[in-house]
Enzyme design. Structure first.
Site, PDB file in Angstrom:
ATOM      1  N   THR A  41      28.528 -71.783  29.564  1.00  0.00           N
ATOM      2  CA  THR A  41      28.587 -71.479  28.134  1.00  0.00           C
ATOM      3  C   THR A  41      28.247 -72.710  27.306  1.00  0.00           C
ATOM      4  O   THR A  41      27.561 -72.614  26.282  1.00  0.00           O
ATOM      5  CB  THR A  41      30.000 -70.980  27.775  1.00  0.00           C
ATOM      6  OG1 THR A  41      30.291 -69.842  28.575  1.00  0.00           O
ATOM      7  CG2 THR A  41      30.100 -70.605  26.307  1.00  0.00           C
ATOM      8  N   HIS A  44      24.609 -73.058  27.197  1.00  0.00           N
ATOM      9  CA  HIS A  44      24.016 -72.106  26.241  1.00  0.00           C
ATOM     10  C   HIS A  44      24.126 -72.629  24.818  1.00  0.00           C
ATOM     11  O   HIS A  44      23.188 -72.501  24.033  1.00  0.00           O
ATOM     12  CB  HIS A  44      24.713 -70.738  26.337  1.00  0.00           C
ATOM     13  CG  HIS A  44      24.428 -70.020  27.623  1.00  0.00           C
ATOM     14  ND1 HIS A  44      25.295 -69.100  28.164  1.00  0.00           N
ATOM     15  CD2 HIS A  44      23.387 -70.098  28.483  1.00  0.00           C
ATOM     16  CE1 HIS A  44      24.795 -68.647  29.298  1.00  0.00           C
ATOM     17  NE2 HIS A  44      23.643 -69.239  29.517  1.00  0.00           N
TER      18      HIS A  44
END
Lengths: 344, 344, 344, 344
Positions: A41, A44
């Site tokens: 994450t 990202h």
């Protein structure tokens, strides 16, 4: 203090001097970060993908995996003391919705995520609610204490049903997949098959206890599965890749009456042969997200502290906090397991 | 063929020449016994205790633990083939009572026990119903294949609830207690505490994986339990001794919300502090008998065949079939783990 | 405000003018009590039995069953709003011990009980932590909203295992036993047998849905049980009396492989035939205390609000708050079901 | 005897005089059929769809739902007696594969289906293995006894998880969907929402206990679902239609942490938003086929015999055996619930 901050919409982040967290309010705790690590994450958000652009509101201190020492506590805090060695659960749940009341906090719709919705732990200090902290037993090394949030995903997935004496498959050997291999072994799985497109990761999976590995492009995964299970299929399949083909495969290599855990997030819709591959086989499909709060932590922490679960080989790199960008780059190239950063 | 026969009410048994079993009828199977072993029940019948005097009707071939090779099958047999390497489940259930229909065959009220209600396996050949046989995978050594019936008791007890990441205690380290230690370890228990009055057995328990051991007379078991669990108590306690004091202790050393498995058979009534030690603590008490047919066998067999569960050290003696009386004597003196007899 | 206060060690209590609760602190809520009811525990404190003398420290406002309206909230309160119609859970748990973290708050060792360890709800206003409140749906009448704490005991006991299509017995028809009869019926029990020494209560049990009733002195409970279950025994037995004889009976009238729930608190040790009545039958014994927080409340509240569960006949008396002593006397004489007091 | 026989590949069947079943072999039983009923599968075979053309080998006596009286038994039969009133389970399982040994006979890969793989019950007599028979309690009327095989599908689906106090939706109100409505009500569901494209069936669903109904074309099912669940979604959704749109809807109207049961068989692949609609919501997806052997039968039979479960209104037509073709035509036009044929 120093912190890595997403200062504006777009790729990258900056190492800045920012104010210390405000003194803790009722139920709040300030933790001095001893180690932090990078999750997919974070990558990202670093790369600023579509999801990040919608969800993250800069400026935002990034990061959600950490361990550290409690340095101050607000009024009414009883879960930890100053000096407690703690690890953070990244999902902060509301405590009072139906799901929270039913013991399903991991699917609380009001969840706030550290480093995503509130300022995170890629910093020297972080302020969190007491309820999001897990107090570590003394026996766990800092770097292992640090990676419990992602390790917990694997523990949650694997422990959601029977494992001991079961033949299992793990599809996708990113960090959580590799963790799943190790967890399944420590809980008595009688055979673990792991697949991934990267030979580097398959090697890691073998090191963590996979009995056999398969490469979805060069091997016939379904044939291998049959061979490893006397033609019956696996008792449990843990789908950690999110690849549509692997999700379909998970259904097919699972035995009649077996369970399939879906944890890898597909980025598009997936079409399935629900009649043949799911209903006629009487599968149980568990869609798993986050960690059970805090059953997963208890199980995980006991396994770690007792040495029954050894995931040290998954930590392929340890760097000082100041080299976090280098770690992000390793993650981007996929040339690593977990990368842990120690306070410097 | 040769067989050990209880020829008349009273202690002892005789090695006799007896006729071969009749040819198998529909659903029946004749097995050539390759190995057999002694259970505490066999010792009771040997010594002719009160229970035996009521239950056993001589003449009766004794014995219920065995492994062997199928040499002939009756009409309609599909579970095994001639040549199959099998182990016998000693409890033959009716198949059609409420319990059998609900998947609780282990508490079928019409159960017949091999070597107790029908002629047993302390013989060169034994005839059994196909449904009582488990087909072994090729990887399991004969002596391990032989002891699955009693090992299954431990697997049933331990696997009746969560084990991975749990701190557990085993009270009573006879063969089934020692097995329970090994099974708990193979299924990921984070700490195993074992108690027994015999130092011989405690040493065996340590060898099989007990992290700590205690002696109920020279140690303060409750204090030791507190020390090993941060004052919280064990997540699960397996009571394998049948001693009233141990049964009470099981309730006290189990944590609030934990589970207690009662498997050891007390020979008298037991008085309990149900209010303080059970209800206020919200305990779950599982009374466990026999093996789940055949979930227990599947789990056990996978653990054995994969090498995840190593119980070899529990087999302390291997003797030829002709020396069965010597083995019975070892059992009587308690100077052994499991004693296995090979066909000679 | 007016409140019933145990002013000193010894029997009785006094209706006094006392100060209003302090303004709510972080996480606290002040509730205007609309109705309250008497529990057996209140009677014990009223009569000042041995347990009360040890546990209760006067002066103490008594009472723990109530419903009311939120009139003020402290900082950080999100579970309720001013005006919310709420019912109180009497057990306040710590939130951070092992049990609380595992979703077993009902056995938290740090539990504080309203009206026992802290000032209670036999008053015009009561201050409680937000986490102890359940927000009622609009469809539930005040008097039903009021009795959810004790009703929850029955829901917890009955719902701890399968009920639909099961034949069950309830031993002991005090308020919680009678509730158990109603709950079992609403959840699909196919047959409910209820026993009690009081004909008044057996009549109430029949009204709430018991298919048959038995009187332990004038009836042969075991024979009746056999007759109602084709000689097999009950699938589940709920022991609500605490009488040693009934606890032994519970084990005997439960079928092989069935479950026994122990909720009634015996006042002395109980001796059991653990071998014959429990282990050989493979019973599952659930020791149940309090309510699952808050799974029990959710199930109960849905059943109440939907009208599927009708327990109105259990409320045999409704009195104004000022007549609480009269209600206590009714309780003492056992001539009532639940007695509810409305604010006056 | 008279029997409806699929004499050759292609639509239709013929009422023929055929020989009586051979005398029962070991474990076999001959039953005089008292009533039989039509399942959707029978209609498929009647119409000779693609599946039938592959699976059914004419000549074959059709039919698998029946009740009747045992008129002769083979050697070794203990489950039933001559004169027993029985109902047939249509799935004959092998008894010895991994799934059968684990208590998952409903997904035995060697299953033979009555009236599909072996001669069926659209006949005056039928021969079946003893293990496929359920002995009825005397209280169940013939027509209800007859429809237990399909009713069992609904019981299996609904009872695979918590129901009491739950808000549930049933998508698709063919006979099994309507049964699911009734079963959910009898097991304490607090709210039942039913959808179907046919108003006839929605009316039937209401009669059987649906609290609200919706029509997928004229109503906004997702909006209705939100309205009925305070915006939270259903605790459990039973998908009985097999329509791809309904399968997707099932995922969307289920609450976070809820369960979805897939029982309706889609005739094509289905694409799903696994990330948003399943994983992030932490759904449990149960793929359900057939009946649990024989837990489902036990629960169902108790509910039927006790009168707790009333499904009489689902039987919309009763005809003599000779009018089976008329019933088949009613089924084809969808103008019926269950159609039962009595021996004539």
């Amino acid at each position: 203090m120093r912190a890595y901050v997403k200062t504006a919409a777009g790729p990258g982040e900056q190492l800045l001097k920012v104010p210390l967290p405000e003194p803790p309010d009722a139920g709040e705790v300030v933790v001095k970060v001893k180690a932090t690590s990078i999750c997919g994450t974070d990558l990202h958000i670093h790369l600023w993908d579509g999801w990040s652009a919608i969800r993250v509101k800069p400026p935002r201190i990034m990061g959600h995996e950490f361990t550290g020492e409690v340095i101050s506590i607000g009024p009414g805090v009883s879960a930890v003391k100053v000096g407690s060695c703690v690890t953070g659960e990244s999902h902060w749940t509301c405590g009072y919705c139906l799901q929270c009341r039913l013991g399903q906090q991991h699917v609380c719709a009001q969840t706030k995520i550290l480093g995503v919705d509130v300022d995170g732990c890629f910093a020297e200090f972080v302020k969190v609610p007491q309820g999001s902290l897990w107090v570590n037993l003394p026996d766990v090394p800092t770097k292992l204490a640090c990676i419990q949030d992602p390790l917990g995903n694997a523990v949650h997935a694997v422990m959601s049903g029977p494992v001991a004496g079961c033949r299992v498959a793990v599809l996708g050997c990113g960090p959580i997949g590799i963790f799943a291999v190790a967890v399944a072994r420590s809980a008595g799985a009688s055979h673990v098959f792991a697949t991934d497109l990267s030979s580097y990761r398959l090697k890691l999976a073998s090191e963590l206890g996979a009995d056999e590995t398969g490469h979805p492009q060069s091997d016939d995964i379904e044939r291998l599965s049959q061979a490893q299970t006397n033609g019956i299929g696996f008792d449990a399949v843990f789908e950690m890749s999110g690849a549509p083909a692997a999700i379909r495969q998970a259904m097919r290599i699972c035995r009649r009456g077996g369970r399939v855990v879906l944890m890898g997030i597909p980025s598009s819709r997936v079409d399935l042969d629900i009649a043949e591959d799911m209903i006629f086989k009487g599968l149980e499909i568990q869609c798993v997200v986050g960690r059970r709060l805090y059953q997963t932590w208890q199980t995980m922490h006991e396994l770690l502290a007792s040495g029954r679960l050894n995931v040290l080989p998954t930590i392929t790199h340890e760097l000082p906090f100041s080299e976090l960008p280098e770690g992000m780059e390793l993650m981007r190239r996929g040339e690593c397991g977990k990368v842990v950063f120690h306070a410097d």
